[in-house]
Structure formats: structure tokens, C-alpha cells
Design an enzyme around this catalytic site. Structure first.
Site: not given
Ligand code: C5P
Length: 232
Positions: A119, A32, A59, A64, A211, A61
């Protein structure tokens, strides 16, 4: 349908992301690319990662007026990406326009999914600031149904919402779910989390993991562990 683990490559430079991806010498992960990397390095980083054999979820998003989103999507589909997204709150007209813009001259197109409620948005803030009187769950489901009605392929949601969305929108409607953590790792800033195996049980089609893989001592091992838990 192909279930898969998508690694969130939340890096801010070409050097960092390519250094990270160089570690994966066997299976090339689905990755992603978010706003941070795209704004730092531009479309060339997408072409470069694609040329290395990775599938790409871009990603960005989009949100517009329909005509602007349609034209922007037409440019992005030229990057040979596999998946991209818009905000469902842009309305059905915007989502339909996005879908039209994505179709390439040869008739193919990337998967298009919708972000429902982020979220990071709590039910309280949604109701107080956005003046949406429904519950968060009802809103997510309603936005999912709008996305389905507009012809989109699925939505981004919490793994905990996958079952509800599948029940009302059908098994084939994709749920792409972040908020995944190993049972024995820290949760960082994610609140509603599940493990890869729980996400599988709940019906996620793609889990997005950042992460727990990018900051692991051995990212390749962490990726394999995710695959093993999610795909069995
Ligand atoms: O590091 P982590 O596993 O928390 O990363 C989750 C990824 O998913 C990040 O790139 C975050 O921006 C994305 N994301 C999220 N919740 C959402 C939409 C996207 O955590 N509702």
C-alpha cells in the site's frame, strides 16, 4: 470461515511485546509478528507467544528463487504458525514452491497469503519504476488471480479492494486487510483507510490493526471495540 481481528505487534523486543500481551487476560488475540520483532528476537519469540495461546500470522513477506523459498517455508511451518506470506511478484512458481514447503509431515499447513502491491507503492511509482503499465487495481487483481492459481489461500490488500478480489477470485479466497482506523482516531501514515465496521461490510476476512490498539490508552478496550465493530 472465522473472521478475526489480528493485532500487528510492531515491537522491537521480547520485553515490550510480552508486556503488551500480558494485558490481555481474557480472549487471547490473533497476533501478527513482523520483521522487526522476528529479526530482533528470532524464532524463539514465535514459540513463546504461541505457547501463551495466541494464533500467529508471521509476516515476513518472502521473495526469492522457488527452491530457497520452499526450504525457508519448511523451516517456518515447524514453528506452528497459523498464517504466513510471500510476495506475489515472486511468480506463480515461487508461490507454488512456498506452498509445498509449508506442508508439515502430518499433512497440515499454515494459511499462505500473498502480498500484491504494497500500500506504500503508488500507481505512479509502480508504472515509472517497476515498468508495470497496468493500473494499480488491475495489477492487484492479476496478482490475486496468480496467487489463487498457485493454490494460495488469499491476499493482503486494502479493504477497499476486498470486494473486487472476492468477485473475481471467489468468496472463499481470503482478504487480509491493514489500513484500519476508528472513525474518531488519527490515520498516522496510512492513506486508504476504513473503519472496522466498513471493512466488515466490504468483505474483509481478517483486519490487521496496529497502532489504534498498541498505542491506545487502554489497548484491551480498543481491541474489544475492534472486535465489536468487525464481528457483529
Ligand atoms: O499501525 P497500523 O494499524 O498502521 O499497522 C498496520 C500493520 O499492517 C503494520 O504492521 C504494517 O506493516 C502492515 N501492513 C500495512 N500495509 C500493507 C501490508 C502490511 O499496513 N500493505
Amino acid at each position: 470461515m472465522a473472521k478475526d481481528v489480528i493485532i500487528a505487534c510492531d515491537f522491537s523486543s521480547r520485553a515490550e511485546v510480552l508486556g503488551f500481551l500480558d494485558k490481555f487476560t481474557e480472549r487471547k488475540p490473533f497476533v501478527k509478528i513482523g520483521m522487526e520483532l522476528f529479526y530482533a528476537e528470532g524464532p524463539e519469540i514465535v514459540r513463546e507467544i504461541k505457547a501463551r495461546g495466541h494464533k500467529i500470522f508471521l509476516d515476513l513477506k518472502l521473495h526469492d528463487i522457488p527452491n530457497t523459498v520452499k526450504k525457508a517455508m519448511s523451516v517456518l511451518s515447524g514453528l506452528d504458525i497459523d498464517m504466513c506470506n510471500v510476495h506475489a511478484s515472486g511468480t506463480s512458481a515461487m508461490m507454488s514452491a512456498a506452498l509445498e514447503g509449508l506442508v508439515r509431515p502430518d499433512g497440515t499447513r499454515p494459511l499462505l497469503i500473498a502480498v500484491t502491491q504494497l500500500t506504500s507503492t503508488s500507481e505512479e511509482r509502480m508504472q515509472k519504476e517497476l515498468l508495470i503499465k497496468s493500473s494499480l487495481e488491475e495489477t492487484v487483481l492479476h496478482y490475486a488471480q496468480n496467487a489463487k492459481g498457485a493454490g494460495l489461500d488469499g491476499i493482503v490488500c486494502s479493504p477497499l479492494e476486498s470486494g473486487m478480489v472476492k468477485k473475481h477470485c471467489g468468496e472463499a479466497f481470503l482478504t487480509i486487510t491493514p489500513g484500519v482506523r476508528f472513525a474518531d482516531s488519527k490515520s498516522d501514515d496510512q492513506v486508504r483507510i476504513t473503519t472496522p465496521s466498513k471493512a466488515r461490510e466490504l468483505g474483509s476476512d481478517y483486519i490487521v490493526v496496529g497502532r489504534p490498539i498498541t498505542e491506545a490508552e487502554d489497548p484491551v478496550e480498543a481491541y474489544k471495540r475492534c472486535l465489536n465493530e468487525f464481528l457483529v
